[in-house]
Design an enzyme around this catalytic site. Structure first.
Site, PDB file in Angstrom:
ATOM      1  CG  ASP A   1       9.566  -0.238   5.243  1.00 10.52           C
ATOM      2  OD1 ASP A   1       8.476  -0.381   4.666  1.00 10.52           O
ATOM      3  OD2 ASP A   1      10.103  -1.156   5.921  1.00 10.52           O
TER       4      ASP A   1
ATOM      5  NE  ARG B   1       1.090  -9.834   2.889  1.00 17.18           N
ATOM      6  CZ  ARG B   1       0.897  -8.513   2.792  1.00 17.18           C
ATOM      7  NH1 ARG B   1       1.120  -7.753   3.825  1.00 17.18           N
ATOM      8  NH2 ARG B   1       0.476  -7.981   1.672  1.00 17.18           N
TER       9      ARG B   1
ATOM     10  CB  VAL C   1      -0.953  -0.020   1.212  1.00 15.16           C
ATOM     11  CG1 VAL C   1      -1.593   1.335   1.449  1.00 15.16           C
ATOM     12  CG2 VAL C   1      -2.019  -1.085   0.999  1.00 15.16           C
TER      13      VAL C   1
ATOM     14  CB  CYS D   1      -7.366  -7.978   2.305  1.00 17.40           C
ATOM     15  SG  CYS D   1      -6.156  -6.668   2.039  1.00 17.40           S
TER      16      CYS D   1
ATOM     17  CB  THR E   1      -4.228  -3.751  10.429  1.00 21.54           C
ATOM     18  OG1 THR E   1      -4.610  -3.856   9.055  1.00 21.54           O
ATOM     19  CG2 THR E   1      -3.958  -2.300  10.753  1.00 21.54           C
TER      20      THR E   1
HETATM   21  N1  LIG Z   1      -1.795  -5.498   0.344  1.00 26.71           N
HETATM   22  C1  LIG Z   1      -2.978  -5.149  -0.110  1.00 26.71           C
HETATM   23  O1  LIG Z   1      -3.397  -5.580  -1.178  1.00 26.71           O
HETATM   24  C2  LIG Z   1      -3.867  -4.198   0.678  1.00 26.71           C
HETATM   25  C3  LIG Z   1      -4.979  -3.632   0.029  1.00 26.71           C
HETATM   26  C4  LIG Z   1      -5.771  -2.755   0.724  1.00 26.71           C
HETATM   27  C5  LIG Z   1      -5.498  -2.459   2.063  1.00 26.71           C
HETATM   28  N2  LIG Z   1      -4.416  -3.054   2.671  1.00 26.71           N
HETATM   29  C6  LIG Z   1      -4.139  -2.684   4.065  1.00 26.71           C
HETATM   30  O2  LIG Z   1      -3.049  -1.770   4.077  1.00 26.71           O
HETATM   31  C7  LIG Z   1      -2.253  -1.944   5.247  1.00 26.71           C
HETATM   32  C8  LIG Z   1      -0.814  -2.186   4.847  1.00 26.71           C
HETATM   33  O3  LIG Z   1      -0.728  -3.417   4.160  1.00 26.71           O
HETATM   34  P1  LIG Z   1       0.452  -3.760   3.172  1.00 26.71           P
HETATM   35  O4  LIG Z   1      -0.028  -4.919   2.367  1.00 26.71           O
HETATM   36  O5  LIG Z   1       0.922  -2.565   2.470  1.00 26.71           O
HETATM   37  O6  LIG Z   1       1.594  -4.241   4.205  1.00 26.71           O
HETATM   38  P2  LIG Z   1       3.096  -4.657   3.851  1.00 26.71           P
HETATM   39  O7  LIG Z   1       3.480  -5.700   4.822  1.00 26.71           O
HETATM   40  O8  LIG Z   1       3.234  -4.931   2.389  1.00 26.71           O
HETATM   41  O9  LIG Z   1       3.932  -3.349   4.134  1.00 26.71           O
HETATM   42  C9  LIG Z   1       4.150  -2.847   5.386  1.00 26.71           C
HETATM   43  C10 LIG Z   1       5.533  -2.206   5.426  1.00 26.71           C
HETATM   44  O10 LIG Z   1       5.651  -1.522   6.667  1.00 26.71           O
HETATM   45  C11 LIG Z   1       6.954  -1.696   7.173  1.00 26.71           C
HETATM   46  N3  LIG Z   1       6.905  -1.446   8.606  1.00 26.71           N
HETATM   47  C12 LIG Z   1       6.476  -2.261   9.599  1.00 26.71           C
HETATM   48  N4  LIG Z   1       6.516  -1.621  10.775  1.00 26.71           N
HETATM   49  C13 LIG Z   1       6.957  -0.376  10.529  1.00 26.71           C
HETATM   50  C14 LIG Z   1       7.203   0.757  11.336  1.00 26.71           C
HETATM   51  N5  LIG Z   1       6.968   0.732  12.651  1.00 26.71           N
HETATM   52  N6  LIG Z   1       7.663   1.874  10.758  1.00 26.71           N
HETATM   53  C15 LIG Z   1       7.898   1.920   9.439  1.00 26.71           C
HETATM   54  N7  LIG Z   1       7.680   0.872   8.610  1.00 26.71           N
HETATM   55  C16 LIG Z   1       7.226  -0.254   9.158  1.00 26.71           C
HETATM   56  C17 LIG Z   1       7.334  -3.100   6.757  1.00 26.71           C
HETATM   57  O11 LIG Z   1       8.734  -3.257   6.712  1.00 26.71           O
HETATM   58  C18 LIG Z   1       6.676  -3.200   5.371  1.00 26.71           C
HETATM   59  O12 LIG Z   1       7.581  -2.827   4.330  1.00 26.71           O
HETATM   60  C19 LIG Z   1      -2.907  -3.073   6.011  1.00 26.71           C
HETATM   61  O13 LIG Z   1      -3.811  -2.539   6.935  1.00 26.71           O
HETATM   62  C20 LIG Z   1      -3.670  -3.829   4.943  1.00 26.71           C
HETATM   63  O14 LIG Z   1      -4.771  -4.536   5.457  1.00 26.71           O
HETATM   64  C21 LIG Z   1      -3.587  -3.891   1.994  1.00 26.71           C
END
Ligand SMILES: NC(=O)c1ccc[n+]([C@@H]2O[C@H](COP(=O)([O-])OP(=O)(O)OC[C@H]3O[C@@H](n4cnc5c(N)ncnc54)[C@H](O)[C@@H]3O)[C@@H](O)[C@H]2O)c1
Length: 401
Positions: free
Chosen positions: A29, A325, A11, A257, A83
């Site tokens: 990150d 995941r 995201v 998700c 999350t």
């Molecule tokens: N992946 C999807 O398709 C998608 C779609 C819609 C919504 N979401 C939601 O978006 C949110 C993020 O999901 P994602 O898939 O992007 O996660 P992700 O795991 O791909 O990315 C999260 C990133 O955050 C970093 N991170 C972790 N803790 C951190 C911190 N304290 N400070 C800075 N960086 C940190 C990690 O290293 C990682 O690179 C979630 O709530 C998810 O449910 C995801």
């Protein structure tokens, strides 16, 4: 205008790439490898082109960092952090809490803070705002908004630009500024009356999918028991021009998700005394599909899997991405191993997983297709074992639901 995006995963990096055209973006990150790669202009996310990152880096409009102190002079922060669920399958906001700490400790001027992470209604108002205030020394009056992310990584037809974006601020000013921020790169902004509605809408969207997937997975079992084709039946139902939406059966649901978000909704529902029976049961049906698949494979193979070599094809939770995941493949592999099968897996998009590498697509007694990437041909799948069980409905000639 300077934007800080906390989390550079699916995201966060996607939003950074779109925002980089109009704003100066700093991507925070805590994974040093991700930071180093991004600063070299190498994207690790499907759908985010390295060339785009390189363009913004050269223009001085994007860099990644591990240092939260770089948030000190930004005007807008977007939170895009995981999350997940805790071990006992409760909402786990520890990542969000870490972001609140980074913001509270480093941002000393009033800015706009937007949460894009998926969470239960009330997260922005009752959790994020108080947490940032708790960590902030100077009690800065920030503006807060939610704009849940709907991106589907790897999808070609819908992206940040043409997917309508829900949003709501805690105040009218926060709403207005959120609209201004996204309007640069989103065609359609949809304001709702409160952050709680936006948060709930996102959860309901994914719960809708979870429940319908469970329904079709249950129906696949019913169709098999009745001796009719589930696919032909679904195609027949799909000829109705209204009131029906086709979902297809699978070994279960994966990703960050669909297996997770409905549990956020169920948890908050139950906390407020409202039953979430249907949501809970849908989750169970989807989890049980892996066992059903292995039961079918076992039954077709003389009721014995002990000592047989089984190749699981496609580890990723969906085609053409490396995301493993919550993948149903893991549950299928566990069931196969519990029954004594000698399991290997083939997925060159994923490459390595749990210290194991993708195996050859050949020479097994049994193959089970969980996900079919475009790079893997039907012919090669069929040639990989004398018996192939396909859970995707994409391998003509294989055994399936
Ligand atoms: N992946 C999807 O398709 C998608 C779609 C819609 C919504 N979401 C939601 O978006 C949110 C993020 O999901 P994602 O898939 O992007 O996660 P992700 O795991 O791909 O990315 C999260 C990133 O955050 C970093 N991170 C972790 N803790 C951190 C911190 N304290 N400070 C800075 N960086 C940190 C990690 O290293 C990682 O690179 C979630 O709530 C998810 O449910 C995801």
């Amino acid at each position: 205008m300077k934007v800080g995006v906390i989390g550079q995963g699916y995201v966060g990096l996607t939003i950074s790439a779109f925002a980089g055209e109009f704003y100066s973006v700093v991507g925070l990150d805590n994974n040093q490898k991700v930071v180093d790669q991004l600063n070299k202009g190498v994207s690790h996310i499907e759908g985010v082109e390295s060339l785009v990152l390189q363009k913004w880096i050269q223009a001085g409009r994007f860099h990644a960092t591990k240092s939260a102190s770089e948030l000190s002079d930004v005007d807008i922060i977007v939170i895009a952090l995981p999350t997940p669920l805790t071990e006992d399958r409760q909402p786990d906001l520890t990542f969000i809490d870490a972001a609140c700490k980074s913001i509270g400790e480093n941002v000393q001027k009033p800015i706009l803070i937007i949460n894009e992470s998926t969470s239960f209604p009330g997260t922005l108002r009752k959790y994020i705002k108080p947490a940032i205030e708790k960590y902030s020394k100077n009690q800065v009056e920030h503006m807060y908004a939610i704009s849940p992310e709907r991106v589907d990584p790897g999808r070609g037809d819908y992206n940040q630009k043409n997917t309508p974006r829900l949003y709501a601020g805690l105040t009218p000013e926060a709403s207005e500024k959120t609209r201004d921020f996204y309007s640069k790169f989103c065609d359609e902004m949809v304001e709702v009356s409160s952050p709680e509605v936006a948060e709930a809408a996102k959860l309901f969207e994914n719960t809708f999918r979870q429940v319908n997937i469970a329904l079709v997975n249950e129906f696949a079992q019913i169709a098999n028991a009745l001796g009719i084709s589930v696919y032909e039946t679904l195609d027949a139902a799909d000829t109705k021009p209204y009131g029906f939406m086709k979902f297809t059966p699978s070994a279960g649901v994966g990703g960050h998700c669909i297996p997770v978000d409905p549990t956020y909704l169920a948890a908050v529902a139950e906390e407020h005394g409202a039953p979430a029976t249907f949501i809970r049961r849908a989750n169970e049906v989807n989890l049980e599909m892996s066992k059903y698949v292995v039961d079918r494979v076992e039954a077709d193979n003389g009721g014995v899997l002990q000592g047989k070599s089984v190749l699981v094809i496609g580890l990723a939770y969906k085609p053409n991405v490396a995301d493993v995941r919550e993948t149903a493949a893991e549950l299928v592999i566990d069931h196969l191993r519990d029954r004594g099968a000698v399991v290997s897996w083939h997925d060159e998009v994923v490459g390595t997983w749990h210290g194991e590498s993708s195996a050859q697509l050949s020479g097994a007694d049994i193959a089970v297709v969980i996900t079919k990437h475009d790079v893997v041909s039907e012919r090669d799948i069929l040639a990989s074992a004398p018996y192939v069980f396909d859970t995707t409905g994409k391998v003509a000639g294989a055994t399936g639901f």
